[in-house]
Scaffold this active site. Sequence first.
Site, PDB file in Angstrom:
ATOM      1  CB  CYS A  88      15.091 -28.565  37.584  1.00  0.00           C
ATOM      2  SG  CYS A  88      16.607 -28.701  38.548  1.00  0.00           S
ATOM      3  CG  HIS A 332      19.067 -32.119  35.145  1.00  0.00           C
ATOM      4  ND1 HIS A 332      18.245 -31.220  34.504  1.00  0.00           N
ATOM      5  CD2 HIS A 332      18.651 -32.129  36.453  1.00  0.00           C
ATOM      6  CE1 HIS A 332      17.377 -30.709  35.367  1.00  0.00           C
ATOM      7  NE2 HIS A 332      17.612 -31.237  36.551  1.00  0.00           N
TER       8      HIS A 332
END
Length: 377
Positions: A88, A332
Amino acid sequence: MSTTEAPVVVAALRTPIGTAGHSLAALRAEHLGAPVLRALLDRLPTDLDPDDVVLGNCTGPGGNLARLTALTAGLPTTIPGLTVDRQCASGLAAVDVASQLVRGGARFVLAGGVESASTAPVRSWPAVGDTEPVPFTRAPFAPPDSDLEMGLANDLLAADAGVGRERQDAYAARSHALASAAQATGVFDPEIVPVAGVTRDDRPRAGLSVERLARLRPAFREGGTVTAGNACGISDGAAAVALVDAELHRQLDLPGLRIVASATAGVDPARPGRGLVPAVRTVLERSGITLDAVDAVEVNEAFAGQVLACCDELGLDPDRVCPEGGALALGHPWGASGAVLLVRLFSRLAVRRQGRYGLAAIAAGGGLGVAMVVEAC
């Protein structure tokens, strides 16, 4: 730390962020990233080609996605490419790598991240003996005893930190309210590159109240506090910046963000959401700037409980974080999210001149954190 000749971000753009399976679902990763690279070049008053393209990615088809994206954008074949996977945190890590390239002599690098969760390949572990192939859901982040699913790990992190359900829902409602207001008033428009006719983020929901969020059931464990409402959405999108050396910045005479310092840290992989805490502490120490002196804070909102736990540990008022909404509302897109943070800081500090110092921070699977301090210049 001296920032006299530090690399400078002179342009920062992103696609709309699409919820997986929705507005951007038909586009592969390179077709999300290429329009952003092209738009960055069009923003600069120079015909100088970049020395390199560095992009983060988590779940794409493999190969060198940065090179593929650069070629898809029509960049000359002489420009190489480097793909970064820090899960991420890949998008912010890619900009960090690019800043090191500039410090090492490159004049101009395009860097950021891209993710198409919608078109990620379906894989499986191979059959062994008489067994059938086993579906491959994700790469292992750590040895099995500490390799928890992200939702469960961050539910447990919130419990460890004493962050309750009501507080998480209130923070999630805040993110949606702020992002919806920003979207409605056109705040995001200058930073968004339209792709395939899509011009707006999919996910922000006006009027999403704490009362509505309170009706949702725990998603990851019985008695837990993380729900689909106070967790981010799986998303598609791309974001990138144009990074130049100090001399070229002076020649271009553009407002920008000087990269003051960056830091990467590791924590217990069973609590990966904590990763941004030591990264923030280290980057502040390296920069010589206190948290109180930071004017703009953009933290990736993977889970409301995770953000609040990290804020509590850092002594950071959550009301200072993502004042125009964050990933809880916007989504996201894993490999791009770290670069999205820098796009948001560029919009606030370099374009609208709302302060001097900015902080971007993101946690990642495997117990990692990346943070960066920037200065408007």
